[in-house]
Design an enzyme around this catalytic site. Structure first.
Site, PDB file in Angstrom:
ATOM      1  N   ARG A 174       0.841  -1.198   0.000  1.00 23.54           N
ATOM      2  CA  ARG A 174       0.000   0.000   0.000  1.00 23.54           C
ATOM      3  C   ARG A 174       0.875   1.247   0.000  1.00 23.54           C
ATOM      4  O   ARG A 174       0.560   2.241  -0.665  1.00 23.54           O
ATOM      5  CB  ARG A 174      -0.934  -0.002   1.206  1.00 23.54           C
ATOM      6  CG  ARG A 174      -2.011  -1.064   1.143  1.00 23.54           C
ATOM      7  CD  ARG A 174      -2.674  -1.275   2.494  1.00 23.54           C
ATOM      8  NE  ARG A 174      -3.397  -0.088   2.946  1.00 23.54           N
ATOM      9  CZ  ARG A 174      -3.931   0.039   4.150  1.00 23.54           C
ATOM     10  NH1 ARG A 174      -3.831  -0.952   5.033  1.00 23.54           N
ATOM     11  NH2 ARG A 174      -4.574   1.146   4.495  1.00 23.54           N
ATOM     12  N   CYS A 201      -1.177   5.971   9.260  1.00 22.41           N
ATOM     13  CA  CYS A 201      -1.518   4.636   8.742  1.00 22.41           C
ATOM     14  C   CYS A 201      -2.698   4.814   7.794  1.00 22.41           C
ATOM     15  O   CYS A 201      -2.733   5.773   7.035  1.00 22.41           O
ATOM     16  CB  CYS A 201      -1.832   3.666   9.884  1.00 22.41           C
ATOM     17  SG  CYS A 201      -3.205   4.178  10.939  1.00 22.41           S
TER      18      CYS A 201
END
Length: 343
Positions: free
Chosen positions: A232, A293
């Site tokens: 990611r 995050c």
């Protein structure tokens, strides 16, 4: 006092208290409480504390309250939910903190911090008092994952005594007491509306400024640590939320949250190993650090690991509340603030 079911009740059903009740609560001095040796608590330490300070309905002394913070990503392949696993297995007399509910409901981004008033209402509904010692824990299935976020939230709102269990998987493996089934009722009480410690929270504007200043002469040199997976972070793997671009901020350092956990137990690594993880990634403890995050949940795993390892001064560490979900929706394409690793 009013007794409410721990699950299924709404904030609208919370009891109302006169201002004098709140003043009395605020003025009442806190009694001595059991203290733990560090922010992270072992299963044995918690078990012994619960034997000495059980969360009973009749006691007015400070108690030790286990607080389950189990949470799963929206794309969980087994479609598990936090409340489901809480019903299936939990520490006796534990309460459940719903990360999808105790939030800023007016924000378009998930898991943003609630207002002080909303936080106090949630704590009241959970039957947690200001002088209770709260030990937050995760699911057995995932190990350390979302408990650090709830622990950080309690610290942001100034709860005097909060710790993280390291961890529930070990608690179960060691044969310590558990229970299952539908949840009992708790006695609700007034939790005073706290002040938010904004110094612990990084806003979008703060992170954007750090990204724009990256590598510029005379900049503060803020380090952004990204707890998402390498795929990611690089932009090769999609985000779990449809339509959201993956990638990373300029200058961000990728430390997937599971890098600070034991591969088998999913508990935090020992202090010296934690220090090594951050050193090998080139984190400079003398410079400001912002943890990020996907939605601000696993960023708190890195924040907790740094606290345990003594990486950076606490006043120089922040968590980006909106994290990548806010970032990817708010930055302008012309700013070039979403970077991807070239194949």
């Amino acid at each position: 006092m009013t007794v409410l079911h721990l699950l299924g009740s709404s904030r609208a059903s919370l009891p109302r208290y006169a201002p004098s009740t709140f003043r009395a609560t605020l003025k009442k001095p806190f009694a001595l409480r059991r203290s733990f040796s560090s922010y992270l608590v072992t299963p044995t330490e918690l078990n012994e504390a619960l034997k000495k300070n059980p969360p009973t309905k009749i006691s007015t002394d400070p108690r030790v309250i286990p607080l389950c913070a189990s949470w799963f990503l929206p794309n969980d392949p087994e479609k598990r939910t936090g409340i489901q696993v809480f019903r299936e297995l939990r520490i006796p007399k534990a309460r459940f903190f719903d990360l999808d509910r105790v939030i800023d409901r007016h924000s378009p981004y998930p898991h943003m911090l609630p207002s002080p008033k909303e936080f106090a209402a949630a704590m009241s509904e959970l039957g947690i008092r200001r002088d209770d010692t709260v030990v937050v824990y995760d699911s057995r299935e995932l190990g350390i994952f979302s408990a650090p976020r709830v622990g950080w939230t309690l610290k942001v709102f100034g709860h005097p005594s909060v710790h993280i269990l390291n961890n529930f998987r070990l608690w179960v493996d060691q044969g310590l007491p558990t229970e299952h089934g539908e949840v009992y009722t708790v006695e609700c009480g007034p939790y005073p509306i706290p002040e938010m410690d904004v110094e612990k929270v990084a806003s979008f504007e703060t992170v954007r400024e750090a990204a724009l200043d990256h590598n510029k002469e005379g900049s503060e040199g803020v380090q952004v640590l990204d707890a998402r997976s390498a795929g990611r972070f690089s932009g090769k793997d999609p985000e779990p939320r449809p339509g959201l671009s993956s990638g990373h901020m300029p200058g961000a350092i990728n430390i997937p949250f599971d890098a600070v956990l034991d591969p088998q137990t999913k508990a935090f690594l020992p202090k010296e190993q934690l220090k090594k993880v951050f050193e090998e990634k080139g984190v400079d403890p003398s410079r400001p650090i912002i943890s990020s995050c996907g939605t601000g949940v696993t960023a708190c795993v890195l924040e907790t690991a740094m606290e345990e390892a003594g990486i950076g001064a606490p006043e120089k560490r922040k968590v980006y509340d909106g994290s990548w979900t806010e970032w990817a929706q708010r930055v302008k394409p012309s700013d070039s603030l979403i970077r991807k690793v070239e194949s």
